[in-house]
Design an enzyme around this catalytic site. Structure first.
Site, mmCIF file in Angstrom:
data_model
loop_
_atom_site.group_PDB
_atom_site.id
_atom_site.type_symbol
_atom_site.label_atom_id
_atom_site.label_comp_id
_atom_site.label_asym_id
_atom_site.label_seq_id
_atom_site.Cartn_x
_atom_site.Cartn_y
_atom_site.Cartn_z
ATOM 1 N N GLY A 238 1.237 -1.682 -0.175
ATOM 2 C CA GLY A 238 -0.284 0.318 0.398
ATOM 3 C C GLY A 238 0.413 1.532 0.136
ATOM 4 O O GLY A 238 1.786 1.034 0.110
ATOM 5 N N PRO A 239 0.405 2.745 -0.167
ATOM 6 C CA PRO A 239 0.675 3.827 -0.624
ATOM 7 C C PRO A 239 1.764 4.369 1.043
ATOM 8 O O PRO A 239 0.931 3.115 2.128
ATOM 9 C CB PRO A 239 -0.199 5.153 -0.711
ATOM 10 C CG PRO A 239 -1.183 4.234 -1.113
ATOM 11 C CD PRO A 239 -1.046 2.532 -0.812
ATOM 12 N N GLY A 241 2.152 5.636 4.914
ATOM 13 C CA GLY A 241 1.609 6.005 5.207
ATOM 14 C C GLY A 241 0.545 5.373 5.638
ATOM 15 O O GLY A 241 -0.641 5.661 6.476
ATOM 16 N N THR A 242 0.023 4.575 5.404
ATOM 17 C CA THR A 242 -1.591 3.360 5.407
ATOM 18 C C THR A 242 -1.114 2.591 6.342
ATOM 19 O O THR A 242 -2.797 2.570 6.073
ATOM 20 C CB THR A 242 -1.900 3.215 4.113
ATOM 21 O OG1 THR A 242 -0.535 1.845 3.965
ATOM 22 C CG2 THR A 242 -2.116 4.609 2.975
ATOM 23 N N THR A 245 2.691 -0.674 8.753
ATOM 24 C CA THR A 245 3.869 -1.063 10.137
ATOM 25 C C THR A 245 2.931 -1.092 11.128
ATOM 26 O O THR A 245 3.210 -2.075 12.390
ATOM 27 C CB THR A 245 5.473 -0.184 10.140
ATOM 28 O OG1 THR A 245 5.498 -0.059 9.186
ATOM 29 C CG2 THR A 245 5.567 -0.747 11.385
ATOM 30 N N GLU A 462 -8.629 33.192 -9.671
ATOM 31 C CA GLU A 462 -9.153 32.112 -8.261
ATOM 32 C C GLU A 462 -10.746 31.922 -8.408
ATOM 33 O O GLU A 462 -11.030 31.516 -8.484
ATOM 34 C CB GLU A 462 -8.999 32.857 -6.792
ATOM 35 C CG GLU A 462 -7.420 32.592 -6.576
ATOM 36 C CD GLU A 462 -6.630 30.586 -7.355
ATOM 37 O OE1 GLU A 462 -7.391 30.002 -7.099
ATOM 38 O OE2 GLU A 462 -5.135 31.264 -7.117
ATOM 39 N N HIS A 465 -12.022 30.374 -11.484
ATOM 40 C CA HIS A 465 -11.637 28.853 -10.746
ATOM 41 C C HIS A 465 -13.262 28.357 -10.458
ATOM 42 O O HIS A 465 -13.780 27.190 -10.549
ATOM 43 C CB HIS A 465 -10.408 28.556 -9.946
ATOM 44 C CG HIS A 465 -9.451 27.933 -10.242
ATOM 45 N ND1 HIS A 465 -8.953 27.327 -11.435
ATOM 46 C CD2 HIS A 465 -7.801 28.575 -9.927
ATOM 47 C CE1 HIS A 465 -8.093 27.465 -12.107
ATOM 48 N NE2 HIS A 465 -7.153 28.460 -11.158
ATOM 49 N N ASP A 536 -1.344 24.639 -12.690
ATOM 50 C CA ASP A 536 -3.058 24.407 -13.263
ATOM 51 C C ASP A 536 -2.932 23.121 -14.412
ATOM 52 O O ASP A 536 -3.820 22.695 -15.231
ATOM 53 C CB ASP A 536 -3.892 25.906 -13.870
ATOM 54 C CG ASP A 536 -4.291 25.868 -12.632
ATOM 55 O OD1 ASP A 536 -4.030 25.592 -11.743
ATOM 56 O OD2 ASP A 536 -4.489 27.703 -12.488
#
Length: 647
Positions: A238-239, A241-242, A245, A462, A465, A536
């Site tokens: 997994g990625p 920090g998931t 451990t 902004e 957006h 962007d």
């Protein structure tokens, strides 16, 4: 309780250094108190005083030491009875059969000293044979001086060996002769911090798989009675920090069996053959304590796919270590009572032989948490934090899309730091929102020098957006817009993207159009564009390329993908398509982007007055929220019922 009968009473431990100290003291005592050396502690007299003793007939012998410019004075038996000499009668601690001097003296020039004594002897008609000459030698001291260099070398060698031994891990791994020993740490549930499955929030599927492995070792008969075999290994993928451990720590806390923990890099050493030796020693220790669990964190350090053309030989040591690991996990004489857990975030580069059934029978994918799991993770990390109110955990979970467990822990810690920095007694909801902004966008820079013209351009960018995303059905819902600089960005629009498992072309198109709304607003209002749209453009270029080359969402290219999940194409020198196809890909990517850019310009032209009103309000307030957009634009016609309500 009687202290003497208490078995816990501390007693001094015997040490071999005591023997060395006793021997040293014995040698020093012999040197100081033996008959040959005890005269050094005798009272000193001057040559003039010696002349007086000679005239009085008290001297029996004068022993002149020629190499030290000293002399020993022996008194006669009659002189020893005199009151003046009674203080210097021999009091040596060690018995001796030789005569002991009563005085010592130092002289200057030997010839002058002899002449004066001879003159006194003749004047007093004394026996000239009372003067004797001698050269004194220290046999033991000479030996010590001779052996001192060798003693120092041996002492330094012993010191270095002890230091290397003290620096090793389990099994004496640091000692030079035990360098091939395993560095695995044996988990002790009685003394070590215990992590249980209750401390692991979310990860329901992965936790269930891991819990079953613990159950295998606790109740093996339950599974083997039906003819099943206990799995030999499980790979946590997994990625970062998931919680891979953390799951392993929970296994160590829950399993009532020995748990060996180490990192993949612990096998790698500068000495050839050490890695394979450590693998053998690790499995030997695990088999001796079976049933047991071995956890190898970051296994890609030794499990990387073996190269076919290894000209340099630089990877031989790592490949030997991997070969030994493959043999231990599934080879002749493999003990089925040892289960191997491993964790990695690079499963694509692991060797296929390591991934096959019989070695790592199970691959447990530990994915990023969804909104429900993020709520559970917040509950765990908020336990030690003092909050000022009952926080809406659903709100916080929706505010953190794409965050891993480690990221959420960082959010909670950052919120506590922000509250403390502002002098608060407890952490409130706004602190958590500021923490999310700090982690995602970077540190707020209110003092950054921006000209009025630049600030106006940023505000319209902004606002563009926000306007385009508000008008598109599949664009992510807006949370807030700010023109306060954060990190490297001069402004930002914050969205809550819908957590989709599959994405359709119209959804990707709306997202790209909303992303291009900033540059389109600059063109519509100022009839010129700037470099402020760099991030962007980078984002939409990647999206458009993925549509064409990865997901097969382009009619011209068709249902083809040039994506290789194994990662082997990274090492190829040629592209998986021809030059003609490359030109078509580039053209299609450009067409997709320009189409959405034109679409964004059209939307903004139709809503130019509202865009201007929003930008001016943003210039005034610097930060605006969803409520402000609803006041200007009205409700979105395709409002999602589950969309986050504004604070």
């Amino acid at each position: 309780m009687n202290k003497d009968n208490n078995p816990n009473t501390k007693k001094p431990k015997f040490s071999s250094y005591w023997i060395y100290a006793i021997i040293l003291l014995f040698i020093v005592g012999i040197q100081l108190f033996s008959g040959e050396n005890s005269w050094q502690s005798l009272p000193s007299i001057t040559p003039a005083k010696l002349q007086t003793f000679l005239k009085d007939g008290d001297v029996n012998k004068i022993l002149i030491i020629t190499n030290t410019r000293q002399a020993k004075v022996y008194l006669t038996d009659e002189a020893k009875d005199k009151d003046i000499h009674k203080k210097v009668i021999n009091k040596s601690f060690l018995p001796t059969t030789t005569a002991v001097p009563q005085y010592k003296l130092k002289y200057g020039d030997l010839q002058n000293f002899e002449n004066e004594i001879d003159k006194t002897i003749k004047e007093n008609t004394l026996d000239p044979n009372i003067v004797e000459f001698e050269q004194e030698s220290n046999f033991l001291g000479d030996i010590i001086i001779t052996l001192l260099p060798f003693i120092l070398i041996i002492a330094i060698w012993i010191f270095l060996m002890r230091r290397m031994s003290a620096g090793g891990g389990a099994g004496g791994g640091g000692q030079i002769f035990n360098i091939g020993k395993s560095k695995a740490r044996l988990f002790d549930e009685k003394t070590d911090t215990k992590v249980t499955f209750k401390d692991v929030a979310g990860l329901e599927g992965a936790k269930e798989e891991v819990q079953e492995i613990v159950d295998f070792l606790k109740n093996p008969d339950k599974y083997t009675s039906l003819g099943g075999k206990i799995p030999k290994g499980a790979l946590l993928v997994g990625p970062p920090g998931t919680g891979k451990t953390l799951l392993a720590k929970a296994v160590a806390g829950e399993a009532k069996v020995p748990f060996f923990s180490l990192s993949g890099s612990d096998f790698v050493e500068m000495f050839v053959g050490v890695g394979a030796s450590r693998v053998r020693d690790l499995f030997k220790q695990a088999k001796d304590k079976s049933p047991s669990i071995i956890f190898i964190d970051e296994i890609d350090a030794i499990g990387r796919a073996r190269g076919k053309n290894n000209f340099t030989g630089s990877n031989d040591e790592r490949e030997n270590t991997l070969n030994q690991l493959l043999t231990e996990m599934d080879g002749f004489g493999t003990n089925t009572n040892v289960i191997v857990l491993a964790a990695t975030n690079r499963a694509d580069i692991l060797d296929k032989a390591l991934m096959r059934a019989g070695r790592f029978d199970r691959q447990i994918y530990v994915d990023l948490p969804d909104v429900r799991e993020r709520k559970e993770i917040f509950e765990v990390h908020l336990r030690p934090i003092k909050t000022s109110e009952a926080l809406d955990l659903d709100f916080l979970a929706k505010q953190t899309p794409g965050f891993s467990g480690a990221d959420i822990a960082n959010v909670c810690n950052e919120a506590a730091l922000i509250a403390a920095r502002n002098g608060k007694k407890a952490v409130d909801k706004q602190d958590f929102l500021d923490a999310v902004d700090r982690i995602v966008g970077g540190l707020e820079k209110k003092n950054k020098i921006i000209t009025p013209e630049e600030k106006k351009t940023i505000a319209y960018h902004e606002a563009g957006h926000a306007t385009v995303s508000w008008m598109l059905e599949h664009a992510a819902p807006l949370v807030k817009v700010t023109i306060v600089p954060r990190g490297q960005s001069l402004g930002a629009a914050w969205y809550l993207p819908e957590e989709r498992l599959i994405v359709r072309p119209e959804q990707m198109a709306d997202e790209m159009c909303a992303t291009l709304g900033g540059r389109a607003a600059e063109y519509v209002i100022f009839n010129k564009i700037s470099t402020g749209a760099l991030s962007d453009l980078e984002k939409i270029t990647k999206q458009a390329r993925a549509m064409v080359t990865i997901y097969g969402l382009n009619e011209k290219i068709g249902n083809l993908t040039y994506y290789d999940s194994s990662g082997q194409t990274d090492y190829n020198f040629s592209k998986p398509y021809s030059e003609e196809t490359a030109q078509i890909i580039d053209k299609e990517i450009s067409l997709i982007i320009e189409k959405q850019y034109a679409r964004a310009i059209e939307i903004l032209k139709q809503n130019k007055d509202k865009l201007t009103e929003l930008a001016e309000y943003l210039l005034e307030k610097e930060v605006i929220f969803k409520d402000d957009l609803e006041r200007i634009f009205g409700k979105r016609p395709f409002e999602n019922k589950e969309e986050l309500q504004p604070n």
